[in-house]
Design an enzyme around this catalytic site. Sequence first.
Site, PDB file in Angstrom:
ATOM      1  CG  MET A  30      -1.873  -1.416   1.160  1.00  0.00           C
ATOM      2  SD  MET A  30      -3.286  -0.523   2.229  1.00  0.00           S
ATOM      3  CE  MET A  30      -2.966  -0.212   3.644  1.00  0.00           C
ATOM      4  N   GLY A  31       1.812   1.197  -0.574  1.00  0.00           N
ATOM      5  CA  GLY A  31       2.979   1.871  -0.384  1.00  0.00           C
ATOM      6  C   GLY A  31       3.519   2.589   0.611  1.00  0.00           C
ATOM      7  CG  LEU A  33       6.941   1.432  -0.669  1.00  0.00           C
ATOM      8  CD1 LEU A  33       7.274   0.959  -1.842  1.00  0.00           C
ATOM      9  CD2 LEU A  33       6.214   0.647  -0.686  1.00  0.00           C
ATOM     10  CG  HIS A  34       8.355   0.521   5.738  1.00  0.00           C
ATOM     11  ND1 HIS A  34       8.998  -1.144   5.993  1.00  0.00           N
ATOM     12  CD2 HIS A  34       7.047   0.271   6.315  1.00  0.00           C
ATOM     13  CE1 HIS A  34       7.730  -1.743   6.241  1.00  0.00           C
ATOM     14  NE2 HIS A  34       6.696  -0.446   6.278  1.00  0.00           N
ATOM     15  N   GLY A  36      10.754  -2.967   5.071  1.00  0.00           N
ATOM     16  CA  GLY A  36      10.210  -4.305   5.803  1.00  0.00           C
ATOM     17  C   GLY A  36      10.416  -4.546   3.946  1.00  0.00           C
ATOM     18  CG  HIS A  37       6.657  -1.652   1.970  1.00  0.00           C
ATOM     19  ND1 HIS A  37       7.306  -0.868   2.725  1.00  0.00           N
ATOM     20  CD2 HIS A  37       5.651  -2.227   2.101  1.00  0.00           C
ATOM     21  CE1 HIS A  37       5.496  -0.729   3.540  1.00  0.00           C
ATOM     22  NE2 HIS A  37       4.719  -1.862   3.048  1.00  0.00           N
ATOM     23  CD  GLN A 156      -1.784  -8.651   4.099  1.00  0.00           C
ATOM     24  OE1 GLN A 156      -3.068  -7.159   4.812  1.00  0.00           O
ATOM     25  NE2 GLN A 156      -0.930  -8.470   3.929  1.00  0.00           N
ATOM     26  NE  ARG A 190      -2.051   0.648   9.842  1.00  0.00           N
ATOM     27  CZ  ARG A 190      -3.333   1.021   9.827  1.00  0.00           C
ATOM     28  NH1 ARG A 190      -3.088   2.207   9.716  1.00  0.00           N
ATOM     29  NH2 ARG A 190      -3.723   0.117   8.451  1.00  0.00           N
TER      30      ARG A 190
HETATM   31  P1  AMP Z   1       1.771  -2.385   3.454  1.00  0.00           P
HETATM   32  O1  AMP Z   1       1.935  -2.128   2.596  1.00  0.00           O
HETATM   33  O2  AMP Z   1       1.643  -2.778   4.494  1.00  0.00           O
HETATM   34  O3  AMP Z   1       0.051  -3.689   3.051  1.00  0.00           O
HETATM   35  O4  AMP Z   1       2.649  -4.493   3.255  1.00  0.00           O
HETATM   36  C1  AMP Z   1       2.882  -4.596   2.403  1.00  0.00           C
HETATM   37  C2  AMP Z   1       3.819  -6.162   2.475  1.00  0.00           C
HETATM   38  O5  AMP Z   1       4.496  -5.606   3.554  1.00  0.00           O
HETATM   39  C3  AMP Z   1       2.824  -7.224   3.519  1.00  0.00           C
HETATM   40  O6  AMP Z   1       3.377  -8.276   2.918  1.00  0.00           O
HETATM   41  C4  AMP Z   1       3.253  -6.267   4.592  1.00  0.00           C
HETATM   42  O7  AMP Z   1       3.033  -8.351   5.898  1.00  0.00           O
HETATM   43  C5  AMP Z   1       4.888  -6.789   4.381  1.00  0.00           C
HETATM   44  N1  AMP Z   1       5.172  -5.294   5.563  1.00  0.00           N
HETATM   45  C6  AMP Z   1       5.186  -4.753   5.925  1.00  0.00           C
HETATM   46  N2  AMP Z   1       6.176  -4.471   6.717  1.00  0.00           N
HETATM   47  C7  AMP Z   1       6.718  -5.328   7.296  1.00  0.00           C
HETATM   48  C8  AMP Z   1       8.499  -5.225   7.559  1.00  0.00           C
HETATM   49  N3  AMP Z   1       8.075  -4.459   9.129  1.00  0.00           N
HETATM   50  N4  AMP Z   1       8.642  -6.520   7.439  1.00  0.00           N
HETATM   51  C9  AMP Z   1       8.841  -7.106   6.321  1.00  0.00           C
HETATM   52  N5  AMP Z   1       6.986  -7.071   6.335  1.00  0.00           N
HETATM   53  C10 AMP Z   1       6.808  -6.033   6.252  1.00  0.00           C
END
Ligand code: AMP
Length: 285
Positions: A30-31, A33-34, A36-37, A156, A190
């Site tokens: 969902m953008g 980005l950090h 983790g993404h 999820q 967030r």
């Molecule tokens: P989101 O943009 O929050 O929907 O996340 C997109 C993908 O990135 C989802 O599969 C999340 O589980 C993954 N994600 C989000 N935060 C992290 C993180 N800190 N470490 C690893 N994956 C992450």
Amino acid sequence: MKVFHRAADLQEYLRKRRTNNRSVGFVPTMGALHQGHLALVERSREENQLTIVSIFVNPTQFNDPEDLQKYPRSPGKDIELLAGVGCEVVFLPVVAEVYPSVAKETNPPLDFNGLDTVLEGEMRPGHFAGVADVVERLLRLTKPDRLYLGQKDYQQVAIVRSMIRQRNLPVEVCMAPIVRAKDGLALSSRNQRLQPEYRSHASNIYKHLNLLKVNLLNKGKNQTGLIRKTLDVLSEVPGCRPEYLSVIDPDSLEPLIDGSPVTGAVIVTAVWVGDVRLIDNVIVQ
Ligand code: AMP
């Protein structure tokens, strides 16, 4: 790097690029980005010849309109970050591209056998129906061999696995570990909304999940008591209001019964820190 805003253009490009033996990895986001993404993108790059990332703030998975409106958006910076890790294809659609007014062929309704009504599903009614629907739509558009999801959103992953099984989609789900800040806070889009005075306190979430994990492994008999104690400690942290904390079976997501073995279980939590709701989890092993 190619950036597509229209589904038809993306599909046209993929049709040309998808030749024999080229495996495709897909990372839905969902953008905002950090790292983790980006770790998901890097893993997909290692395991596939072509990696597609989508950036789409999916309205149907927000049960709170204010949360949707406040969700951080930074497409320009996201594109720079993705180019930096060698991503080949970005799909950045507007809502009508993912939800065209012409109805898609109707599939039978999905049944998650209760996975969607506990934990996050209980707190955010309709959330997982929205998640499953958008991931299905994106998978049908991109047709990847592998789908990369983060353990950060453990429930999820369970929902998406179930949707893929029910729809019989030919894609392998790869779950990647949680990427954390130095102090242990799970990276999340967030986090940038946290009030500065609460940011350091937020690290207590991971700290106490880990303490609970150690306690469960060492003296796991009275799980309810250990969970209660952790909830009490977290409630004392300035700005923190835990919403739930549960030790669950990794597949059924049902809470463990006191005294049952804890190895392989997952400790999951949602905690309000000021006015930001954060989730985290730890696998007990
Ligand atoms: P989101 O943009 O929050 O929907 O996340 C997109 C993908 O990135 C989802 O599969 C999340 O589980 C993954 N994600 C989000 N935060 C992290 C993180 N800190 N470490 C690893 N994956 C992450």
